[in-house]
Design an enzyme around this catalytic site. Structure first.
Site, short mmCIF file in Angstrom:
data_model
loop_
_atom_site.label_atom_id
_atom_site.label_comp_id
_atom_site.label_asym_id
_atom_site.label_seq_id
_atom_site.Cartn_x
_atom_site.Cartn_y
_atom_site.Cartn_z
N GLY A 116 0.86 -1.18 0.00
CA GLY A 116 0.00 0.00 0.00
C GLY A 116 0.90 1.22 0.00
O GLY A 116 2.08 1.13 0.25
N CYS A 117 0.36 2.39 -0.32
CA CYS A 117 1.24 3.53 -0.49
C CYS A 117 0.51 4.86 -0.43
O CYS A 117 -0.70 4.94 -0.41
CB CYS A 117 1.90 3.49 -1.87
#
Lengths: 243, 377, 427, 157, 507
Positions: free
Chosen positions: B18-19
């Site tokens: 995720g980011c």
């Protein structure tokens, strides 16, 4: 009459040109400098079109053809009249292998010899009865799996009339051979008979046409007796299975 | 775990993550300090877990604007020499230096970081038809064949800076605020397991493309096989790598414009295509989808992709990941969260959320100050 | 009195007419006049009544509600005397009724031949065509404890009567003028079959014979003498030689009559607002294609309905029918259609099959069925009626006609499908 | 619920199993349970189906419930009547005297003579008390199906 | 004639307490198994004739019948199993080749059963196909490798040209080649109609195109096999696509023949051969003895149909399938059909069916990889065939690299088939593999169509569920996406050939 110079032309273009002319109402088309163009007349449906070819057309001449007359002034390669439905192909020369493969109707006249596996799996249906007349000789496996129609081999130019294994798996149709039965290995499924009067009647119109096309003497053809190769059953492989 | 092991894992398997992502572009190509992007990405610190961050800036090397610039990291002794030998055979090395860094305590496993400014010696060797393909091949060769080396930036007048750490740490490490660029993108990473390899951080770049990405591409397997067919070898096992290559393939090699490219990557649903009233457009959409079936990016993603002349923000076709855009004057901002924009531009003229699959495309005005800007459209 | 529709006769033709009218016109006033005194009864049921198989209550083929639901004004005990066609008025014994449309469905009345010694007043002589007669007959049989009876006429009425009387264990002497029973509907073989059955039940049949003299004592019948000389002592004589159309009141009205009232395909007489249907009317015989009297229930029903539809402004065409009869004699069912006995064998083809218990006969003309007889086994005989009616060429399946399992499957596919799935399923 | 009007026969799909008859009889008998009914010979009803078979063709045909039914016209007792609600041609056993007029006029030949009560005609009632006739419901090949007034096929789904 | 020493395959148990002697079983059995015993007035059965089609069982209104495998056992012997012993008995008695129907029933490793699918958890969302779009649309035919804007020049004509040569499938499942002759016309009708309704295609097999099937011709892939039956320019021009059949999974390298007694009037019409004559399809096409001959036929067909229709080539999955497939692409075919060892048939020698060819799973994997290695994968569509039993088999096949699949046996099972493997006798009680008018009527095409549509619908729904589970909403993103597969209980070489990782290995 319209002329096309096929010199260096790819088959797709050549066929397109012929088709366009035929659609515009052209009844006779002459194509010169034919050399190797495949599929000439593929699937053609032009009933009263005549195409005169000069040169050596490529493989599958008249494949799936359904009514057009093709005259070839020269030899033809392999697969002439492949799965042909109706129409006529006349060859003023020799023909290659698998001539008239699976043909269901129409006529093929060959002045000279034909190659191997000629008339393989020819079949007939209702009033469609394919006929192939060969002026010269035929290679091996003539009329293999033949299921209908007729092949007439005249052997007018000498040589071995037919090769080995003629009529292998044959279960329909008739092969007429002119002259004495050649000393070759025949398929197990056939028998050879002398011709009856009615057989001569059957082949006569085609012989006449042959003589007409190739300007040879009908009398000369009749000088020699014909024999016919017919299948013993139209169920050749019925007994090899254990149900 | 040992570094080598961590690196091995990172380099051999795909690690979903995720980011947070952010991008800023000045349409007139006026350069501005990297401070802005640092401030923006750091606003979204909670989107990462300290295991990766990075920046890409355009227009940062005006003095070498016509040179190919390679950022290379080395984590094995002796590899640098080998790579440089390889490079010398192909290029005239105009300039080379260690990438200037500052000591940051919390960072570890720091590789040797070096940059090269290059001219191609023999432009069209190996039957390659363009400089770009030559560079591409060079990068592929180094990354595939030199185990201890990794080219992580390979454009002109641009550079990627990345590593394992929080975005503020990485910014501090590379002195991002010291660089001035007209386009910046940044990434804050949240991988699902521990990694120690700096090469695994983002942005990911090839030629002058740089890409940051949030989400996971479920079609990765086929995208990758498709790219391999086209000569792109995915050595990093990241979705971002695949996306970057796809942009290069479609926009540069196949010359699709960005709109068409979006039809490929975030294909409209068949139902939508069916509803399209512009017959020509409909046909094209359908056609592109059929031909580029294997290039479609399936799964949730929000990406920011840049090159020297454009910045693109785009979502997957269902908009499963967040993306916000804003504009003020000649600036356009894109980020995972609005706060990341408000932080650096409290009063934008316009704030909007892009529609699923419909890209925000910001073209730069040509600017004489910063050399030629390539237009891929 | 005035009405939109006036119907003379309250049997099946009249009732069907009501149904025909009401299928189109729900409001127009309908008046029905009947010379009988009962609201509704089924004439063919009188033999069942006589036999005691059904009660008086079960004689109705339509309930009292039927008249109510259809708002019918039914006037009983009215005898039509004449029709004033100019003024559209029916003159009756109780007054005049003005109408817009009139249906004459007055049926038939029994024929009583001239026999020496006969008088209306002699007790013990009955006809057998109305419920009132049947009631009187039944009462007489029961009260007089009759044990033998003479029936004059071996036709349908006579046999029906015999069937009823047999239930009372009465020995029956049946006198028939022709050479066989049911001569108009059966051939000789079938007739013999019936005769045998009757004889087994104790009946005596006198063929080629008739009653010459009736003897009575105290105004009560005591004996009849046959033409052949045979004398039979009896207290009961039923005269069942036939019926004739009840057209007496039509005389001199300008309505055209032959034996019955002549009608066109819409059941209309030569007067445009006057229609006729049932036993009183002559309609087209499908087989002979001639106008003829076919005094049977289904024909009356159909004609009445068609007349009613046309009277109400609809359009229905009577395509014609043909004689058919179903009767059960001493437990043996018999059904016959059309021409069953032919002499001219050149034009006809006969197919026959008999096994002692059943008998089946088909008469063909130009490869079409024109008549048939089913005796003993009658199921599915309606299919043949359909073939006759639709004039189906049977050449292709002729050999199957007599088969035991004859059925729709044998029929030409098109016709079969028409029956099986076609929308105009009625054939 | 749309009321079925008549049973349509697809003779080309009749497989000749005659299950329609079995289910018809079962349905119309008091037993309702096939095995017991057949085993104990408590068959209180007869099938309203005429089954025909010749060579490879077969079909089961029942009363057509004709729009213009000849049997209704021919019935001398009013035993044969049209049900107002469903449009079906039904038969009132109590009123029937067995005059066979209906048998005589039915062009399809589907009015049968009851074997149990010799004086009564019997025919299909389209299983008036069920949603679908038993024969239709149990035909393994949909060789018979029901249509409504407009001739539209009615199916369960 | 000595009494046969063969034993019955099945035993029929009739519960006399339940049998009501309705004779339905007697009436319907095409093998005359059941009969009314006049002596006892009971219904009885001759077990030796039973093929185990279960038609009577299905029909019996009281459930009085149970068909069981004959429990009679020979002495346990891992090598000389009962079936081999009795096959020899049969051959000793008849001296003939033992025929069989349907696909290979040997217990070779079924790779579908050793492959597991992925599902999305946390890092990406699974998708609910009930609410969100889930696309199965598939295009079969030759595609180009790249759309170059300069080449296209925004002209749509070249787009049209390419797209007209593509088959558009709403579901990536087509109906496999089953000729009218091998199956009944009613079965053909049901299949053709279902294909039309479901937006997919059906295949005529080498049986010609019956006139009553013309309305479905635009959904028909017509086959040209070695017998060339019914092949004419009209046949080619009516169809949506043409398939040259070289081989069949059930009998690679073997010809076929429809015995003359099955060549009825209708079959004679479509095959265009006389009634009662054997319809023999030779083992090879006698005009194709080499790959360049194949190219010759492909282009003969293209020339005949003006290059407007895709031309495919069907081969059996054999050892060399990958290079052969590559050759077929280069010969100009637009799609390749690969039929695995479990592919069905109406009749094949049992030794051939059970021992020749390779499983389709393997064939897809190697062909897809080979074509990718050669960079020609996009030029052709891969249609896989051969024993797809469930939607998961299909999903796995597509994930391995197939564009679409053909289903044959499963379609027939939907129509009633119980895989009794006696198709070749022509006495199919379910009215499928028979031409006997008494039997063919048992298959009401209306019902058949409904059942086939239901099957495709059900499988589509399941496929969408699986796709959604993987977080993918278009089938093209799964096609060749082998990352989504994991092997279980497979050796390294098997994994390598299949191009998948073992369960437990992450991305």
């Amino acid at each position: 009459m319209v002329e096309i110079d096929a010199g260096g032309m790819y088959y797709r273009l050549l066929n397109e040109k012929i088709k366009a002319l035929a659609r515009s109402g052209c009844k006779e088309i002459t194509v010169r400098n034919v050399c190797g163009q495949r599929y000439i007349g593929a699937g053609f449906d032009f009933k009263d079109l005549r195409i005169n070819l000069y040169g050596t057309p490529g493989n599958d001449l008249g494949v799936f053809i359904n009514g057009t007359e093709i005259l070839v002034n020269g030899n033809v390669q392999d697969g002439t009249g492949n799965t042909m439905n109706s129409g006529r192909i006349v060859v003023y020369g020799d023909a290659g292998d698998i001539t008239g493969h699976s043909m269901r109707g129409g006529e093929i006249f060959i002045k000279g010899n034909v190659g191997y596996r000629t008339g393989i799996h020819m079949k007939e249906y209702k009033d469609m009865r394919p006929v192939m007349v060969i002026g010269g000789t035929a290679g091996e496996f003539l009329g293999e799996y033949m299921a209908g129609g007729m092949i007439i081999i005249l052997g007018l130019n000498g040589g071995n009339l037919i090769g080995n294994y003629a009529g292998t798996g044959m279960h329909g149709g008739t092969i007429y051979i002119r002259g004495k039965t050649p000393d070759v290995i025949f398929g197990k499924e056939i028998k050879i008979f002398d011709l009856e009067e009615k057989d001569y009647k059957t082949i006569m119109p085609y012989l006449e046409r042959f003589a007409n096309y190739f300007d040879c003497s009908l009398e000369k053809i009749y000088e020699t007796k014909f024999r016919k190769i017919v299948p013993v059953t139209h169920r050749p492989y019925g007994k090899i299975y254990s149900y | 775990m040992e570094y080598e092991q961590l690196k091995l894992i990172e380099k051999s398997v795909k690690i979903p993550s995720g980011c947070g992502v952010a991008g800023i572009v000045n349409k007139n190509a006026n350069r501005f300090s990297g401070e802005m992007i640092v401030s923006s990405i750091c606003m979204m610190k909670d989107r990462g877990n300290g295991l990766g961050a990075g920046y890409a800036g355009y227009g940062i090397y005006p003095e070498f604007s016509d040179k190919w610039c390679l950022h290379v990291m080395y984590d094995k002794t002796g590899e640098k020499e080998k790579v440089e030998e390889f490079l010398e055979a192909r290029f005239n090395i105009v300039e080379q230096e260690p990438i200037p860094v500052r000591k940051v305590k919390s960072l570890s496993f720091i590789p040797v970081l070096h940059r090269y400014f290059l001219d191609i010696k023999n432009k069209f060797s190996d039957n390659l038809t363009s400089e770009e393909d030559f560079i591409l091949e060079t990068v592929m060769k180094i990354n595939r064949n030199f185990d201890g080396a990794c080219v992580f930036s390979s454009g002109k007048n641009m550079g990627i800076f990345k590593g394992v750490g929080h975005p503020d740490e990485i910014a501090e490490f590379y002195n991002i605020h010291n660089y001035k660029g007209y386009t910046w993108i940044a990434h804050n990473r949240f991988p699902t397991n521990t990694v120690g390899w700096w090469g695994g951080a983002h942005p990911f770049g090839i030629l002058d493309w740089a890409c940051v990405h949030n989400g996971e591409i479920s079609s990765y397997g086929i995208n990758r096989r498709y790219l391999e067919n086209a000569g792109y070898y995915c050595t990093f096992y990241t979705d971002t790598e695949v996306i970057t290559y796809l942009f290069d393939l479609l926009c540069r090699r196949h010359k699709l414009n960005f709109e068409m490219c979006s039809y490929v990557l975030a294909s409209p649903f068949w139902e939508e295509i069916e509803r399209e009233t512009d017959v020509k457009k409909k046909k094209l959409m359908k056609f592109l989808r059929i031909i580029y079936a294997s290039a479609m990016l399936n799964g949730p993603f929000a990406i920011i992709v840049a090159n020297s002349s454009v910045l693109i923000g785009m979502n997957d076709r269902l908009k499963l990941r967040p993306l916000v855009a804003a504009s003020k004057d000649d600036f356009v901002f894109v980020a995972s969260e609005e706060s990341a924009i408000r932080k650096i531009c409290p009063h934008p003229e316009r704030v909007w959320m892009p529609e699923a699959g419909k890209p925000i495309i910001v073209h730069l005005q040509e600017n004489k100050n910063y050399g030629e800007i390539k237009k891929y459209k | 009195m005035e009405t939109k529709y006036l119907i003379i006769g309250n049997s099946i033709a009249g009732v069907s007419c009501i149904e025909g009218i009401r299928s189109i016109d729900n409001v127009g006033k309908i008046v029905v006049v009947s010379k009988e005194d009962i609201q509704n009864y089924s004439r063919p049921l009188i033999s069942y009544y006589l036999a005691g198989k059904i009660s008086e209550n079960s004689m109705a083929f339509r309930s009292a509600e039927f008249y109510k639901e259809n708002s019918i004004e039914l006037i009983l005990n009215v005898t039509a005397l004449s029709i004033d066609t100019k003024n559209n008025t029916l003159i009756t014994n109780t007054g005049n009724i003005r109408f817009e449309k009139l249906l004459i469905a007055s049926g038939g009345s029994p024929i009583v031949p001239n026999i020496q010694g006969y008088s209306k007043d002699i007790q013990g002589i009955f006809t057998f065509t109305s419920f009132s007669e049947a009631k009187k007959l039944k009462k007489y049989v029961e009260e007089e404890k009759i044990d033998n009876a003479v029936i004059l006429g071996g036709g349908l009425i006579g046999l029906k009567c015999a069937e009823g009387l047999l239930e009372h264990n009465i020995k029956i002497h049946m006198v028939e003028l022709s050479d066989r029973l049911l001569s108009s509907t059966l051939d000789k073989d079938a007739s013999n079959f019936i005769e045998t059955v009757l004889m087994e039940k104790g009946c005596v049949v006198y063929k080629n014979d008739t009653i010459e003299n009736i003897y009575s004592e105290n105004n009560k019948i005591s004996k009849v003498k046959l033409k052949s000389g045979k004398e039979i002592e009896t207290k009961l004589l039923v005269i069942a030689v036939g019926v004739k159309p009840e057209t007496s009141f039509v005389k001199d009205t300008g309505i055209q009559c032959n034996r019955g009232i002549l009608v066109d395909q819409f059941m209309k007489t030569n007067i445009s607002n006057i229609f006729a249907a049932g036993d009183v009317a002559e309609g087209k015989n499908l087989i002979t294609e001639k106008s003829s009297l076919i005094a049977i229930w289904p024909v009356a029903a159909r004609q009445g309905k068609i007349a009613g539809i046309n009277m109400a402004g609809g359009s229905a065409v009577y395509e014609g029918m043909f004689p058919m009869n179903a009767v059960e004699i001493a437990g043996v069912p018999v059904i016959s259609f059309g021409i069953t006995a032919v002499d001219n064998l050149e034009n006809y083809e006969i197919l026959k099959k008999s096994d002692g218990k059943t008998y089946k006969k088909i008469v063909l003309h130009n490869n079409k069925i024109v008549g048939s007889i089913f005796l003993g086994k009658i199921e599915r005989s309606g299919i043949y009626a359909g073939l006759i009616k639709n004039q189906i060429n049977v050449a292709e399946f002729k050999s199957f006609l007599l088969e035991e399992d004859f059925g729709l499957l044998i029929l030409p596919e098109k016709y079969r499908k028409h029956i099986v799935v076609g929308d105009g399923i009625e054939v | 619920m749309v009321k079925p009007k008549r049973i349509i026969i697809k003779e080309e799909y009749c497989i000749g199993c005659r299950l329609c008859e079995i289910y018809c009889v079962t349905k119309h008998s008091c037993a309702k349970e096939i095995i017991k009914m057949y085993k104990e010979k408590k068959i209180a009803s007869e099938s309203g189906i005429c089954f025909e078979e010749k060579g490879s063709i077969s079909f089961a045909i029942q009363c057509r419930h004709c729009d213009d039914a000849p049997c209704l016209e021919a019935c001398i007792t009013g035993a044969m009547f049209r049900d107002k609600d469903t449009g079906r041609v039904l038969h009132n056993k109590e009123k029937c005297v067995g005059c066979w007029m209906c048998v005589m006029v039915c062009p399809v030949g589907v009015v049968k003579i009851s074997q149990s009560e010799k004086r009564v005609a019997s025919k299909c009632d389209l299983c008036i008390d069920r949603e679908f006739p038993a024969c239709v419901e149990n035909c393994p090949n949909e060789a018979i199906y029901v249509v409504d007034y407009e001739g539209k096929k009615i199916t369960k789904e | 004639m000595a009494k046969s020493k063969n034993i019955s395959d099945f035993v029929i148990e009739r519960d006399q307490n339940r049998c009501i002697k309705c004779h339905a079983c007697v009436r319907v059995c095409a093998n005359d198994v059941h009969f009314k015993d006049d002596a006892t007035s009971e219904v009885a059965s001759d077990d030796s004739k039973c093929v185990g089609c279960h038609f009577c069982e299905d029909l019996c209104p009281t459930g009085a019948l149970v068909i069981r495998k004959n429990p009679s056992e020979t002495r346990e012997n891992a090598h000389w199993k009962k079936e081999y012993i009795y096959r020899i008995v049969r051959q000793a008695e008849t001296g003939g080749i033992v025929l069989t129907g349907m696909g290979c029933d040997r217990p070779y490793k079924n790779y579908f059963d050793h492959i597991l699918l992925n599902a999305a958890q946390v890092t990406n969302p699974s998708i609910d196909p009930l609410r969100e779009p889930m696309e199965l649309k598939t295009f079969i035919g030759r595609k180009i490798d790249a759309v170059n804007l300069d080449d296209l020049n925004w002209k749509t004509t070249s787009i049209d040209e390419i797209m007209s040569g593509l088959l558009e499938l709403e579901v990536p499942i087509m109906f496999s080649a089953m000729s009218f002759g091998s199956i009944s016309l009613n079965a053909c009708k049901a299949i053709a109609e279902a294909a039309k309704l479901c937006g997919t295609y059906w295949n005529t097999g080498e049986g010609g195109l019956h006139q009553s099937l013309y309305p479905y011709a635009d959904r028909a892939i017509v086959q040209i096999a070695s017998g060339r039956f019914g092949v004419s320019s009209e046949y080619l021009s009516r169809a949506a696509a043409v398939e040259i059949k070289i081989g069949q999974g059930a009998k690679p390298g073997i010809g076929g023949h429809l015995p003359g007694e099955k060549v009825s009037q209708e079959i004679s019409l479509t095959r265009m051969i006389p009634q009662g004559s054997d319809a023999i399809s030779p083992a090879p096409h006698h005009d194709i003895y080499s790959i360049e001959d194949l190219r010759q036929l492909i282009f003969a067909i293209k020339e005949t149909v003006d290059y407007k229709k895709p031309v495919g080539v069907k081969i059996a999955a054999v050892h060399n399938v990958a290079p052969i497939a590559s050759g077929i692409v280069r010969a100009g075919a637009d799609f390749i059909t690969i039929d695995g060892v479990r592919g069905g048939t109406g009749a094949a020698p049992v030794v051939i069916r059970d021992n020749v060819g390779i499983p389709i799973e393997i064939a897809i994997a190697v062909v897809d990889q080979r074509l990718r290695d050669e960079g020609i994968r996009n030029q052709i569509s891969i249609v896989a065939a051969g024993g797809f039993r469930t939607s998961s088999d299909i999903i796995k096949a597509i994930t391995l690299g197939a564009d679409a699949v053909y289903i044959g046996t499963s379609a027939l099972i939907a129509l009633g088939c119980h895989v009794c493997q006696k198709c070749y006798t022509g006495k199919c009680n379910w009215g499928i593999a028979t031409q006997d008018p008494y039997l063919t009527r048992r298959l009401n095409p209306e019902i058949g169509t409904k059942r086939l549509c239901n099957l495709l619908r059900a499988w589509s729904l399941e496929m969408k569920e699986m796709l959604g589970g993987m977080g993918i909403n278009a089938i093209e993103s799964l096609r060749g996406n082998r990352e989504q597969l994991r092997g279980i209980d497979l050796s390294e070489i098997e994994l390598k050939i299949l191009g998948i990782k073992h369960a437990g290995e992450s991305w």
